[in-house]
Each structure stands twice: as C-alpha cells, then as structure tokens.
Design a protein around this motif. Structure first.
Motif, PDB file in Angstrom:
ATOM      1  N   ILE A  21       0.859  -1.186   0.000  1.00 18.71           N
ATOM      2  CA  ILE A  21       0.000   0.000   0.000  1.00 18.71           C
ATOM      3  C   ILE A  21       0.893   1.234   0.000  1.00 18.71           C
ATOM      4  CG2 ILE A  21      -1.676   1.339   1.367  1.00 18.71           C
ATOM      5  CD1 ILE A  21      -2.703  -1.321   2.474  1.00 18.71           C
ATOM      6  N   GLY A  22       0.513   2.230  -0.804  1.00 16.81           N
ATOM      7  CA  GLY A  22       1.226   3.501  -0.785  1.00 16.81           C
ATOM      8  C   GLY A  22       2.297   3.617  -1.847  1.00 16.81           C
ATOM      9  N   GLY A  23       2.213   2.804  -2.876  1.00 18.87           N
ATOM     10  CA  GLY A  23       3.189   2.886  -3.950  1.00 18.87           C
ATOM     11  C   GLY A  23       2.991   1.770  -4.957  1.00 18.87           C
ATOM     12  N   ILE A  78      13.436   0.409  -2.497  1.00 17.90           N
ATOM     13  CA  ILE A  78      12.364   1.385  -2.664  1.00 17.90           C
ATOM     14  C   ILE A  78      12.991   2.694  -3.091  1.00 17.90           C
ATOM     15  CG2 ILE A  78      10.508   2.665  -1.529  1.00 17.90           C
ATOM     16  CD1 ILE A  78      10.205   0.246   0.391  1.00 17.90           C
ATOM     17  N   ASP A  79      12.483   3.228  -4.199  1.00 18.94           N
ATOM     18  CA  ASP A  79      12.932   4.525  -4.702  1.00 18.94           C
ATOM     19  C   ASP A  79      11.797   5.529  -4.545  1.00 18.94           C
ATOM     20  OD1 ASP A  79      15.619   3.904  -5.789  1.00 18.94           O
ATOM     21  OD2 ASP A  79      14.486   2.517  -7.036  1.00 18.94           O
ATOM     22  N   TYR A  80      12.176   6.801  -4.448  1.00 14.74           N
ATOM     23  CA  TYR A  80      11.225   7.888  -4.214  1.00 14.74           C
ATOM     24  C   TYR A  80      11.204   8.819  -5.418  1.00 14.74           C
ATOM     25  CZ  TYR A  80      12.876   6.363   0.395  1.00 14.74           C
ATOM     26  OH  TYR A  80      13.277   5.620   1.472  1.00 14.74           O
ATOM     27  N   TYR A  81      10.072   8.906  -6.086  1.00 17.63           N
ATOM     28  CA  TYR A  81       9.916   9.756  -7.261  1.00 17.63           C
ATOM     29  C   TYR A  81       8.875  10.835  -6.997  1.00 17.63           C
ATOM     30  CZ  TYR A  81      12.338   6.009  -9.719  1.00 17.63           C
ATOM     31  OH  TYR A  81      13.258   5.080 -10.116  1.00 17.63           O
ATOM     32  N   ASP A  82       8.903  11.853  -7.847  1.00 10.60           N
ATOM     33  CA  ASP A  82       7.800  12.816  -7.807  1.00 10.60           C
ATOM     34  C   ASP A  82       6.563  12.104  -8.357  1.00 10.60           C
ATOM     35  OD1 ASP A  82       8.210  12.733 -10.571  1.00 10.60           O
ATOM     36  OD2 ASP A  82       8.416  14.883 -10.797  1.00 10.60           O
ATOM     37  N   LYS A  83       5.405  12.714  -8.244  1.00 11.68           N
ATOM     38  CA  LYS A  83       4.154  12.070  -8.642  1.00 11.68           C
ATOM     39  C   LYS A  83       4.093  11.742 -10.129  1.00 11.68           C
ATOM     40  CE  LYS A  83       1.651  11.333  -5.008  1.00 11.68           C
ATOM     41  NZ  LYS A  83       1.223   9.983  -4.685  1.00 11.68           N
ATOM     42  N   SER A  84       4.868  12.431 -10.950  1.00 10.75           N
ATOM     43  CA  SER A  84       4.864  12.140 -12.385  1.00 10.75           C
ATOM     44  C   SER A  84       5.841  11.020 -12.747  1.00 10.75           C
ATOM     45  CB  SER A  84       5.213  13.400 -13.184  1.00 10.75           C
ATOM     46  OG  SER A  84       6.586  13.722 -13.009  1.00 10.75           O
ATOM     47  N   LEU A  85       6.593  10.546 -11.759  1.00 12.63           N
ATOM     48  CA  LEU A  85       7.626   9.516 -11.960  1.00 12.63           C
ATOM     49  C   LEU A  85       8.726   9.984 -12.907  1.00 12.63           C
ATOM     50  CD1 LEU A  85       5.334   6.369 -12.241  1.00 12.63           C
ATOM     51  CD2 LEU A  85       6.794   6.981 -10.313  1.00 12.63           C
ATOM     52  N   THR A  86       8.941  11.300 -12.947  1.00 14.74           N
ATOM     53  CA  THR A  86       9.956  11.878 -13.822  1.00 14.74           C
ATOM     54  C   THR A  86      11.231  12.204 -13.066  1.00 14.74           C
ATOM     55  OG1 THR A  86       8.184  12.846 -15.150  1.00 14.74           O
ATOM     56  CG2 THR A  86      10.401  13.735 -15.475  1.00 14.74           C
ATOM     57  N   GLY A  88      13.213  12.737  -8.919  1.00 19.73           N
ATOM     58  CA  GLY A  88      13.197  12.304  -7.533  1.00 19.73           C
ATOM     59  C   GLY A  88      12.188  13.107  -6.733  1.00 19.73           C
ATOM     60  N   SER A  89      11.699  12.535  -5.669  1.00 18.07           N
ATOM     61  CA  SER A  89      10.737  13.221  -4.817  1.00 18.07           C
ATOM     62  C   SER A  89      11.380  14.411  -4.117  1.00 18.07           C
ATOM     63  CB  SER A  89      10.192  12.270  -3.759  1.00 18.07           C
ATOM     64  OG  SER A  89       9.427  12.979  -2.796  1.00 18.07           O
ATOM     65  N   PRO A  90      10.652  15.526  -4.024  1.00 22.05           N
ATOM     66  CA  PRO A  90      11.180  16.663  -3.274  1.00 22.05           C
ATOM     67  C   PRO A  90      11.176  16.414  -1.764  1.00 22.05           C
ATOM     68  CG  PRO A  90       8.968  17.158  -4.061  1.00 22.05           C
ATOM     69  CD  PRO A  90       9.359  15.827  -4.660  1.00 22.05           C
ATOM     70  N   ASP A  91      10.338  15.457  -1.301  1.00 20.81           N
ATOM     71  CA  ASP A  91      10.264  15.164   0.135  1.00 20.81           C
ATOM     72  C   ASP A  91       9.712  13.748   0.330  1.00 20.81           C
ATOM     73  OD1 ASP A  91       9.899  15.002   2.860  1.00 20.81           O
ATOM     74  OD2 ASP A  91       8.585  16.738   3.003  1.00 20.81           O
ATOM     75  N   PRO A  92      10.580  12.739   0.431  1.00 18.12           N
ATOM     76  CA  PRO A  92      10.119  11.357   0.580  1.00 18.12           C
ATOM     77  C   PRO A  92       9.259  11.089   1.814  1.00 18.12           C
ATOM     78  CG  PRO A  92      12.440  11.398   0.012  1.00 18.12           C
ATOM     79  CD  PRO A  92      12.040  12.814   0.312  1.00 18.12           C
ATOM     80  N   SER A  93       9.252  12.013   2.755  1.00 25.53           N
ATOM     81  CA  SER A  93       8.407  11.825   3.946  1.00 25.53           C
ATOM     82  C   SER A  93       6.968  12.272   3.706  1.00 25.53           C
ATOM     83  CB  SER A  93       8.990  12.584   5.141  1.00 25.53           C
ATOM     84  OG  SER A  93       8.858  13.988   4.971  1.00 25.53           O
ATOM     85  N   ASP A  94       6.700  12.883   2.561  1.00 27.44           N
ATOM     86  CA  ASP A  94       5.367  13.397   2.248  1.00 27.44           C
ATOM     87  C   ASP A  94       4.740  12.577   1.118  1.00 27.44           C
ATOM     88  OD1 ASP A  94       3.078  14.787   1.521  1.00 27.44           O
ATOM     89  OD2 ASP A  94       4.082  16.729   1.346  1.00 27.44           O
ATOM     90  N   PRO A  95       3.753  11.737   1.439  1.00 24.52           N
ATOM     91  CA  PRO A  95       3.144  10.897   0.400  1.00 24.52           C
ATOM     92  C   PRO A  95       2.353  11.688  -0.646  1.00 24.52           C
ATOM     93  CG  PRO A  95       1.947  10.656   2.461  1.00 24.52           C
ATOM     94  CD  PRO A  95       3.167  11.503   2.751  1.00 24.52           C
ATOM     95  N   VAL A  97       3.524  14.178  -2.309  1.00 23.06           N
ATOM     96  CA  VAL A  97       4.447  14.591  -3.375  1.00 23.06           C
ATOM     97  C   VAL A  97       5.388  13.462  -3.793  1.00 23.06           C
ATOM     98  CG1 VAL A  97       4.342  17.020  -2.681  1.00 23.06           C
ATOM     99  CG2 VAL A  97       6.179  15.552  -1.787  1.00 23.06           C
ATOM    100  N   THR A  98       5.144  12.259  -3.251  1.00 26.11           N
ATOM    101  CA  THR A  98       6.057  11.148  -3.487  1.00 26.11           C
ATOM    102  C   THR A  98       5.317   9.931  -4.026  1.00 26.11           C
ATOM    103  OG1 THR A  98       7.463  11.887  -1.674  1.00 26.11           O
ATOM    104  CG2 THR A  98       7.753   9.604  -2.401  1.00 26.11           C
ATOM    105  N   GLU A  99       5.883   9.343  -5.058  1.00 27.38           N
ATOM    106  CA  GLU A  99       5.427   8.042  -5.550  1.00 27.38           C
ATOM    107  C   GLU A  99       6.526   7.043  -5.217  1.00 27.38           C
ATOM    108  OE1 GLU A  99       2.770   5.372  -7.102  1.00 27.38           O
ATOM    109  OE2 GLU A  99       2.406   7.509  -6.867  1.00 27.38           O
TER     110      GLU A  99
END
Length: 110
Positions: A21-23, A78-86, A88-95, A97-99
């Motif tokens: 769940i969550g990704g 587990i890798d952390y991407y931005d929501k567009s999967l383009t 890296g996530s700007p903040d992996p602790s924030d679901p 903004v993170t995929e």
C-alpha cells in the motif's frame, strides 16, 4: 534529515513493503521468469523481512535489503519519485508529493 522525517519515511516504506500500500511494486524480468510458487515465497520473504541493521539500513529508512529465498539471491529496494515519476521526490516523507516504487529483483540484475 530530522528524526521525525526519517520515522515517517520508514513507516511509509514498511507500509509499501509489508502491505503493498502507498506505492507501486515492480518485478524485474528475472523474478517474473521464476515459477509462481517461488515468486510467492519471495513476496512473502520481502513482506516479513525485519533483519535491518546498521550495515544494511544505515539511514534507518527500511528502503533496501538482500536475501536468499529457496537458493535464489534477491534484492528489493524502494525509490522515491515525484508524482509524475519523472524526477526524484522533493520530500520522501510526504506521500502527497512522493510516488514510492519498490523493485524486487534477482541480485544479479542490480
């Protein structure tokens, strides 16, 4: 990174790894080529994995491990991407903004 952020990342990672769940969960070609029974045992081994140590989890995020399941050496990460999967996530602790993408692979595919 603050302790609270690390704890949040760990919780989100454990939720993906243990509950899917969550990704997204991706299997490499090598894992997909295994028989269904072996794949099921690999999934179960990833779900119950709890042998995190300073050596395999230095950032305490529960984001990667390797193990042997029925003689098959595997790795998951587990890798952390931005929501567009383009990017890296700007903040992996924030679901919001993170995929999260967990990839399960044969160790030799890494």
């Amino acid at each position: 990174m603050s302790r609270n952020k690390v704890m949040r990342i760990r919780t989100l990672n454990d939720n993906l790894r243990c509950n899917y769940i969550g990704g997204r969960v991706m299997l490499t070609a090598g894992i997909s080529a295994l028989d269904e029974e072996t794949r099921t045992r690999i999934h179960n081994a990833v779900i119950v994995f709890d042998a995190f140590t300073e050596d395999n989890d230095p950032h305490k995020e529960h984001d990667c491990a390797s193990m042997t399941v029925e003689g098959v050496r595997i790795m998951w990460k587990i890798d952390y991407y931005d929501k567009s999967l383009t990017y890296g996530s700007p903040d992996p602790s924030d679901p919001h903004v993170t995929e999260r993408v967990m990839t399960i692979m044969l160790a030799e595919e890494y």
